[in-house]
Design a protein around this motif. Sequence first.
Motif, PDB file in Angstrom:
ATOM      1  N   ILE A 183       0.844  -1.198   0.000  1.00 49.07           N
ATOM      2  CA  ILE A 183       0.000   0.000   0.000  1.00 49.07           C
ATOM      3  C   ILE A 183       0.878   1.248   0.000  1.00 49.07           C
ATOM      4  N   VAL A 184       0.550   2.177  -0.891  1.00 51.53           N
ATOM      5  CA  VAL A 184       1.220   3.476  -0.930  1.00 51.53           C
ATOM      6  C   VAL A 184       0.153   4.552  -0.788  1.00 51.53           C
ATOM      7  N   MET A 185       0.206   5.286   0.300  1.00 51.79           N
ATOM      8  CA  MET A 185      -0.711   6.407   0.461  1.00 51.79           C
ATOM      9  C   MET A 185      -0.111   7.613  -0.235  1.00 51.79           C
ATOM     10  N   VAL A 186      -0.884   8.227  -1.121  1.00 48.33           N
ATOM     11  CA  VAL A 186      -0.375   9.330  -1.942  1.00 48.33           C
ATOM     12  C   VAL A 186      -1.153  10.598  -1.638  1.00 48.33           C
ATOM     13  N   ALA A 187      -0.412  11.647  -1.306  1.00 51.47           N
ATOM     14  CA  ALA A 187      -0.998  12.973  -1.087  1.00 51.47           C
ATOM     15  C   ALA A 187      -0.699  13.842  -2.295  1.00 51.47           C
ATOM     16  N   PRO A 188      -1.655  14.620  -2.782  1.00 51.55           N
ATOM     17  CA  PRO A 188      -1.403  15.474  -3.942  1.00 51.55           C
ATOM     18  C   PRO A 188      -0.354  16.545  -3.698  1.00 51.55           C
ATOM     19  N   HIS A 189      -0.240  17.019  -2.428  1.00 50.95           N
ATOM     20  CA  HIS A 189       0.618  18.184  -2.197  1.00 50.95           C
ATOM     21  C   HIS A 189       1.060  18.221  -0.746  1.00 50.95           C
ATOM     22  N   VAL A 197       4.535   6.082   1.751  1.00 51.10           N
ATOM     23  CA  VAL A 197       4.020   7.430   1.504  1.00 51.10           C
ATOM     24  C   VAL A 197       4.676   8.021   0.267  1.00 51.10           C
ATOM     25  N   GLY A 198       3.878   8.643  -0.589  1.00 48.81           N
ATOM     26  CA  GLY A 198       4.382   9.382  -1.737  1.00 48.81           C
ATOM     27  C   GLY A 198       3.646  10.698  -1.866  1.00 48.81           C
ATOM     28  N   VAL A 199       4.319  11.694  -2.422  1.00 46.57           N
ATOM     29  CA  VAL A 199       3.730  13.020  -2.593  1.00 46.57           C
ATOM     30  C   VAL A 199       3.836  13.411  -4.065  1.00 46.57           C
ATOM     31  N   VAL A 200       2.733  13.858  -4.647  1.00 46.68           N
ATOM     32  CA  VAL A 200       2.738  14.257  -6.054  1.00 46.68           C
ATOM     33  C   VAL A 200       3.527  15.537  -6.259  1.00 46.68           C
ATOM     34  N   ASP A 201       3.333  16.513  -5.358  1.00 41.23           N
ATOM     35  CA  ASP A 201       3.968  17.817  -5.535  1.00 41.23           C
ATOM     36  C   ASP A 201       4.411  18.355  -4.180  1.00 41.23           C
ATOM     37  N   GLY A 202       5.629  18.873  -4.113  1.00 40.96           N
ATOM     38  CA  GLY A 202       6.109  19.469  -2.874  1.00 40.96           C
ATOM     39  C   GLY A 202       7.193  18.645  -2.226  1.00 40.96           C
ATOM     40  N   VAL A 203       7.281  18.750  -0.887  1.00 38.02           N
ATOM     41  CA  VAL A 203       8.331  18.059  -0.152  1.00 38.02           C
ATOM     42  C   VAL A 203       7.917  16.621   0.142  1.00 38.02           C
ATOM     43  N   GLY A 204       8.904  15.803   0.515  1.00 36.92           N
ATOM     44  CA  GLY A 204       8.620  14.402   0.795  1.00 36.92           C
ATOM     45  C   GLY A 204       9.057  13.507  -0.346  1.00 36.92           C
ATOM     46  N   THR A 205       8.799  12.227  -0.214  1.00 36.17           N
ATOM     47  CA  THR A 205       9.188  11.256  -1.242  1.00 36.17           C
ATOM     48  C   THR A 205       8.312  11.423  -2.468  1.00 36.17           C
ATOM     49  N   PRO A 206       8.897  11.722  -3.634  1.00 36.10           N
ATOM     50  CA  PRO A 206       8.083  11.840  -4.846  1.00 36.10           C
ATOM     51  C   PRO A 206       7.344  10.532  -5.112  1.00 36.10           C
ATOM     52  N   VAL A 207       6.156  10.648  -5.644  1.00 36.86           N
ATOM     53  CA  VAL A 207       5.304   9.468  -5.780  1.00 36.86           C
ATOM     54  C   VAL A 207       5.925   8.414  -6.691  1.00 36.86           C
ATOM     55  N   ASP A 208       6.647   8.820  -7.734  1.00 37.10           N
ATOM     56  CA  ASP A 208       7.255   7.814  -8.601  1.00 37.10           C
ATOM     57  C   ASP A 208       8.308   7.009  -7.854  1.00 37.10           C
ATOM     58  N   ALA A 211     -11.204  14.725  -3.126  1.00 38.59           N
ATOM     59  CA  ALA A 211     -11.834  14.562  -4.436  1.00 38.59           C
ATOM     60  C   ALA A 211     -10.772  14.325  -5.496  1.00 38.59           C
ATOM     61  N   SER A 212     -11.208  13.849  -6.649  1.00 40.82           N
ATOM     62  CA  SER A 212     -10.293  13.610  -7.755  1.00 40.82           C
ATOM     63  C   SER A 212      -9.787  14.930  -8.323  1.00 40.82           C
ATOM     64  N   GLY A 213      -8.610  14.885  -8.908  1.00 34.66           N
ATOM     65  CA  GLY A 213      -8.033  16.077  -9.512  1.00 34.66           C
ATOM     66  C   GLY A 213      -6.796  15.695 -10.286  1.00 34.66           C
ATOM     67  N   GLU A 214      -5.914  16.652 -10.479  1.00 31.13           N
ATOM     68  CA  GLU A 214      -4.695  16.384 -11.224  1.00 31.13           C
ATOM     69  C   GLU A 214      -3.842  15.328 -10.551  1.00 31.13           C
ATOM     70  N   GLY A 215      -3.881  15.282  -9.232  1.00 31.99           N
ATOM     71  CA  GLY A 215      -3.109  14.265  -8.533  1.00 31.99           C
ATOM     72  C   GLY A 215      -3.510  12.872  -8.956  1.00 31.99           C
ATOM     73  N   ALA A 216      -4.805  12.631  -9.076  1.00 32.87           N
ATOM     74  CA  ALA A 216      -5.283  11.321  -9.478  1.00 32.87           C
ATOM     75  C   ALA A 216      -4.852  10.988 -10.899  1.00 32.87           C
ATOM     76  N   SER A 217      -4.876  11.973 -11.772  1.00 37.87           N
ATOM     77  CA  SER A 217      -4.442  11.745 -13.155  1.00 37.87           C
ATOM     78  C   SER A 217      -2.967  11.371 -13.211  1.00 37.87           C
ATOM     79  N   ALA A 218      -2.156  12.057 -12.396  1.00 37.75           N
ATOM     80  CA  ALA A 218      -0.731  11.762 -12.373  1.00 37.75           C
ATOM     81  C   ALA A 218      -0.478  10.351 -11.875  1.00 37.75           C
ATOM     82  N   ILE A 219      -1.202   9.925 -10.859  1.00 40.96           N
ATOM     83  CA  ILE A 219      -1.026   8.580 -10.324  1.00 40.96           C
ATOM     84  C   ILE A 219      -1.380   7.538 -11.379  1.00 40.96           C
ATOM     85  N   GLY A 220      -2.462   7.763 -12.093  1.00 42.66           N
ATOM     86  CA  GLY A 220      -2.871   6.809 -13.117  1.00 42.66           C
ATOM     87  C   GLY A 220      -1.809   6.584 -14.172  1.00 42.66           C
TER      88      GLY A 220
END
Length: 211
Positions: free
Chosen positions: A94-100, A127-138, A159-168
């Motif tokens: 499991i990887v919990m992903v935060a958009p920012h 844990v992964g983060v799409v944008d900002g500090v922390g471990t990048p989601v990739d 809610a869904s947004g750009e973060g969800a698109s990036a994860i996909g």
Amino acid sequence: MNSVRRHAQGAEVVDAFVDVQQPSLGDVVAETSGPRVIVPLVLTHDVAATRLLQEAAADDPRVRVAPAMGPDWVLAEIGVRRLIEAGARPSDTIVMVAPHADGPRALADVSKAARLLSAVWGGPVHVGVVDGVGTPVDEALDVARAHNQRVVVSMYALASGEGASAIGRLGADVVTAPLLGAGAPDQRLVSLALERADVLPFPGELGLASH
């Protein structure tokens, strides 16, 4: 959130935004009166949003800012529900992903949210983060794939947004729905918003502030 309005015990619920959407939080505060509480519909500390919220409440002692929605055990419970709905299995990684996450305090909130999710799920959560500090989601997904199990992303977003698109686009085996999901919101989420507002002890106006 119409569900919040229906359960607000006589308090008026007014939507407001702290970005370019309308109505702006400043306008809503200026156009209303009496005891008011601003409930930030955010899951982690956000430097820019916090500044705008404090500015909106600064000139009127009858306006207060409630704590953010997360992290919280309720969100972890809903996150596990989303994992189950998505078909996650105990053997999955499991990887919990935060958009920012815009700084150390936001990252601490994300990390705490992951610990709560892990406790409710009963297994480790990366844990992964799409944008900002922390471990990048990739990078977080690369580490997760090293376990040679299915990789399931738990979206730490309302809610869904750009973060969800990036994860996909990054190729996780499964991506959960956001916490709000589809259809009527989980009643626990509605109750959490009202708890943050603390509207039950007094009638007044409840403002829901979103990005």
